[in-house]
Design a protein around this motif. Sequence first.
Motif, PDB file in Angstrom:
ATOM      1  N   HIS A  16       0.841  -1.193   0.000  1.00 28.82           N
ATOM      2  CA  HIS A  16       0.000   0.000   0.000  1.00 28.82           C
ATOM      3  C   HIS A  16       0.880   1.248   0.000  1.00 28.82           C
ATOM      4  CE1 HIS A  16      -3.573  -2.408   1.898  1.00 28.82           C
ATOM      5  NE2 HIS A  16      -3.291  -2.764   0.667  1.00 28.82           N
ATOM      6  N   ILE A  17       0.237   2.392  -0.087  1.00 33.58           N
ATOM      7  CA  ILE A  17       0.947   3.664  -0.148  1.00 33.58           C
ATOM      8  C   ILE A  17       1.455   4.109   1.219  1.00 33.58           C
ATOM      9  CG2 ILE A  17      -1.145   5.048   0.192  1.00 33.58           C
ATOM     10  CD1 ILE A  17       1.873   5.893  -2.078  1.00 33.58           C
ATOM     11  N   GLU A  18       0.863   3.577   2.292  1.00 32.21           N
ATOM     12  CA  GLU A  18       1.184   4.075   3.630  1.00 32.21           C
ATOM     13  C   GLU A  18       2.654   3.925   4.023  1.00 32.21           C
ATOM     14  OE1 GLU A  18      -1.499   2.442   2.840  1.00 32.21           O
ATOM     15  OE2 GLU A  18      -3.205   3.654   3.522  1.00 32.21           O
ATOM     16  N   PRO A  19       3.302   2.764   3.787  1.00 29.16           N
ATOM     17  CA  PRO A  19       4.727   2.676   4.165  1.00 29.16           C
ATOM     18  C   PRO A  19       5.600   3.714   3.461  1.00 29.16           C
ATOM     19  CG  PRO A  19       3.822   0.495   3.759  1.00 29.16           C
ATOM     20  CD  PRO A  19       2.780   1.471   3.316  1.00 29.16           C
ATOM     21  N   SER A 151      -8.026   7.829  -2.981  1.00 30.28           N
ATOM     22  CA  SER A 151      -9.399   8.025  -3.468  1.00 30.28           C
ATOM     23  C   SER A 151      -9.878   6.833  -4.261  1.00 30.28           C
ATOM     24  CB  SER A 151      -9.464   9.292  -4.337  1.00 30.28           C
ATOM     25  OG  SER A 151      -9.156  10.449  -3.586  1.00 30.28           O
ATOM     26  N   LEU A 152      -9.018   6.301  -5.128  1.00 32.49           N
ATOM     27  CA  LEU A 152      -9.409   5.149  -5.946  1.00 32.49           C
ATOM     28  C   LEU A 152      -9.601   3.901  -5.102  1.00 32.49           C
ATOM     29  CD1 LEU A 152      -7.056   5.605  -9.034  1.00 32.49           C
ATOM     30  CD2 LEU A 152      -9.475   6.217  -8.831  1.00 32.49           C
ATOM     31  N   GLY A 153      -8.947   3.861  -3.960  1.00 32.96           N
ATOM     32  CA  GLY A 153      -9.067   2.699  -3.084  1.00 32.96           C
ATOM     33  C   GLY A 153     -10.191   2.805  -2.075  1.00 32.96           C
ATOM     34  N   SER A 154     -11.078   3.811  -2.245  1.00 37.98           N
ATOM     35  CA  SER A 154     -12.189   3.989  -1.313  1.00 37.98           C
ATOM     36  C   SER A 154     -13.449   4.362  -2.075  1.00 37.98           C
ATOM     37  CB  SER A 154     -11.861   5.100  -0.306  1.00 37.98           C
ATOM     38  OG  SER A 154     -11.673   6.339  -0.974  1.00 37.98           O
ATOM     39  N   THR A 155     -14.593   4.160  -1.423  1.00 40.29           N
ATOM     40  CA  THR A 155     -15.867   4.579  -2.009  1.00 40.29           C
ATOM     41  C   THR A 155     -16.102   6.058  -1.723  1.00 40.29           C
ATOM     42  OG1 THR A 155     -17.095   3.997  -0.013  1.00 40.29           O
ATOM     43  CG2 THR A 155     -16.836   2.278  -1.688  1.00 40.29           C
ATOM     44  N   ALA A 156     -16.988   6.682  -2.499  1.00 34.74           N
ATOM     45  CA  ALA A 156     -17.242   8.116  -2.347  1.00 34.74           C
ATOM     46  C   ALA A 156     -17.782   8.443  -0.956  1.00 34.74           C
ATOM     47  CB  ALA A 156     -18.222   8.593  -3.416  1.00 34.74           C
ATOM     48  N   LYS A 220      -4.549  -0.197  -6.333  1.00 35.67           N
ATOM     49  CA  LYS A 220      -5.801  -0.921  -6.139  1.00 35.67           C
ATOM     50  C   LYS A 220      -6.970   0.042  -6.278  1.00 35.67           C
ATOM     51  CE  LYS A 220      -8.321  -3.776  -2.774  1.00 35.67           C
ATOM     52  NZ  LYS A 220      -8.318  -4.332  -1.408  1.00 35.67           N
ATOM     53  N   GLN A 221      -7.973  -0.334  -7.075  1.00 34.03           N
ATOM     54  CA  GLN A 221      -9.135   0.517  -7.276  1.00 34.03           C
ATOM     55  C   GLN A 221     -10.400  -0.206  -6.831  1.00 34.03           C
ATOM     56  OE1 GLN A 221      -9.418   2.358 -11.100  1.00 34.03           O
ATOM     57  NE2 GLN A 221     -11.513   3.052 -10.823  1.00 34.03           N
ATOM     58  N   SER A 365     -13.170  15.452  -5.717  1.00 27.75           N
ATOM     59  CA  SER A 365     -12.998  14.102  -6.267  1.00 27.75           C
ATOM     60  C   SER A 365     -14.324  13.395  -6.489  1.00 27.75           C
ATOM     61  CB  SER A 365     -12.119  13.270  -5.338  1.00 27.75           C
ATOM     62  OG  SER A 365     -12.791  12.986  -4.120  1.00 27.75           O
ATOM     63  N   GLN A 366     -15.347  13.770  -5.714  1.00 33.35           N
ATOM     64  CA  GLN A 366     -16.655  13.138  -5.851  1.00 33.35           C
ATOM     65  C   GLN A 366     -17.405  13.627  -7.093  1.00 33.35           C
ATOM     66  OE1 GLN A 366     -18.894  13.559  -2.200  1.00 33.35           O
ATOM     67  NE2 GLN A 366     -17.125  13.006  -0.952  1.00 33.35           N
ATOM     68  N   GLN A 367     -16.928  14.692  -7.710  1.00 35.57           N
ATOM     69  CA  GLN A 367     -17.633  15.267  -8.841  1.00 35.57           C
ATOM     70  C   GLN A 367     -16.978  14.951 -10.178  1.00 35.57           C
ATOM     71  OE1 GLN A 367     -19.301  19.320  -8.011  1.00 35.57           O
ATOM     72  NE2 GLN A 367     -17.937  19.229  -6.251  1.00 35.57           N
ATOM     73  N   VAL A 368     -15.971  14.099 -10.192  1.00 33.01           N
ATOM     74  CA  VAL A 368     -15.302  13.726 -11.434  1.00 33.01           C
ATOM     75  C   VAL A 368     -15.180  12.205 -11.489  1.00 33.01           C
ATOM     76  CG1 VAL A 368     -13.993  15.867 -11.575  1.00 33.01           C
ATOM     77  CG2 VAL A 368     -13.019  13.918 -10.374  1.00 33.01           C
ATOM     78  N   PRO A 369     -15.138  11.624 -12.690  1.00 35.51           N
ATOM     79  CA  PRO A 369     -14.932  10.181 -12.806  1.00 35.51           C
ATOM     80  C   PRO A 369     -13.522   9.798 -12.405  1.00 35.51           C
ATOM     81  CG  PRO A 369     -14.876  11.214 -14.962  1.00 35.51           C
ATOM     82  CD  PRO A 369     -15.305  12.273 -13.992  1.00 35.51           C
ATOM     83  N   ALA A 370     -13.312   8.525 -12.168  1.00 42.21           N
ATOM     84  CA  ALA A 370     -11.998   8.052 -11.736  1.00 42.21           C
ATOM     85  C   ALA A 370     -10.920   8.380 -12.761  1.00 42.21           C
ATOM     86  CB  ALA A 370     -12.043   6.550 -11.488  1.00 42.21           C
ATOM     87  N   SER A 371     -11.280   8.393 -14.032  1.00 44.72           N
ATOM     88  CA  SER A 371     -10.309   8.659 -15.089  1.00 44.72           C
ATOM     89  C   SER A 371      -9.777  10.084 -15.062  1.00 44.72           C
ATOM     90  CB  SER A 371     -10.939   8.378 -16.461  1.00 44.72           C
ATOM     91  OG  SER A 371     -12.068   9.218 -16.663  1.00 44.72           O
TER      92      SER A 371
END
Length: 444
Positions: A16-19, A151-156, A220-221, A365-371
Amino acid sequence: MVLPSLCQTAFAMLRHIEPILVLEQLGSTFFDTALQMVVRDRCANATYPDTHLSRESSQQKAMSDFYMTYNLIIQLTPILPSMVLARLSDRRGWRRAPIVVPLSGYLLSRLALLLVVLFGLPLEVMFGAAVLFGLSGGYCAFWPGVMTLASLGSTATERSKVLMKVELLYGMTGLVGSLVSGHLFLLYSSSLGHGTILLTVSTLLNLLAFIHSIVLLQVKQVPEPEQDSNILSHASSDVSVAAPARIDIVNVVLLFAAAMLYGSAVGGAIEILGVFVLKAPLSWSATQVGYGNAAGCMIFLTSFLGVIVFRRCVSDVLLILIGMMSFASGIYFMSFVTATYQFYLARSLNLFGLIPMPTIRSLLSQQVPASSCGTTLTALQLSLKFGGLAYIPAFTKIYQRTLDWFPGFVFLLSSILTVLGMIPISIIGCRSPQRRNYERIQGD
């Protein structure tokens, strides 16, 4: 069976990104303390004969001039590289690019300061290091890249909390690093000067982060449920998670305006704060500088707790306003600080000062698509960079002009800018209730 399972879990966490975030932030806090003290030592004998400044005022002017040039380079040079990295991330799916490339810049800049200390090179070498750091994308590319992966690894519906957790980890790592950094700076041997051990550790930590991002980092998405695309999360947002065709341009512009005003207020104040604490009557040592930085990092924890508590009963708009009011009050009190205990009292008023920016990013981030998520967050970061081109020299020159009669004036100015930033957020709050009520009826 238990041991292999634990090993698999540990390996999964390492991907993951955390380390990477922990390693980078530890290295950065060590670097920040070292740079602050090296600049102070190099500017101790600065003189300005034509201006008839005192020795301390001359040192303050030299230090603030260095940081003005250094920060302007860091603000300006990442603009194009960060956009290129964001497009590679969104268009070609190279999600790790905004992480890996900036980390190489972090590594080179840390190495440059180490060489300055070891070989007595001119302090101006750090301007070249800042250019290399910026050309790699720097923080302008790295932080949106981190936020994009989170953001991609979580729901809105959980995104505000997830992004705030990232901010919390970043802050707590900074807290630990800051508490240790001042003591490490004072360690030296007969052949090594102050700061050498601290900068060596900082360089090694950034090297590990760079290698980790190349070898282990995994993207991960999490797929977004369809029903979440047109309804509001319960009491967590005033702006609906809509498809791109339903983007409210007015709200987007207002969010950008609020972010720029608040970012300018925070950035300008923090830039001067590092110089302010080194002058009389505070006159901090390296250890006190580390403790002061740790106090700033503690705000990450209190802001996270604020999000956890407040998001259950207030909207994101109110969360942002609470955070802005917290920072405005604390930095206003900082204008009149003359003793160390007063500094910590002022910082204690900033308990929720880090809530606004991640919450604003969440709403965007909630107002745009993942792309387009990476491009949108990078565009926001670039807007803050362009704002820095204005507020960095402005705050520096104002501080130098008011140094003798009211050195805290820049903090008063920062408080005013924060209050102005609350206006666009309040407008969003006034625009939202009708749509919010409609969505609730539809959900029922």
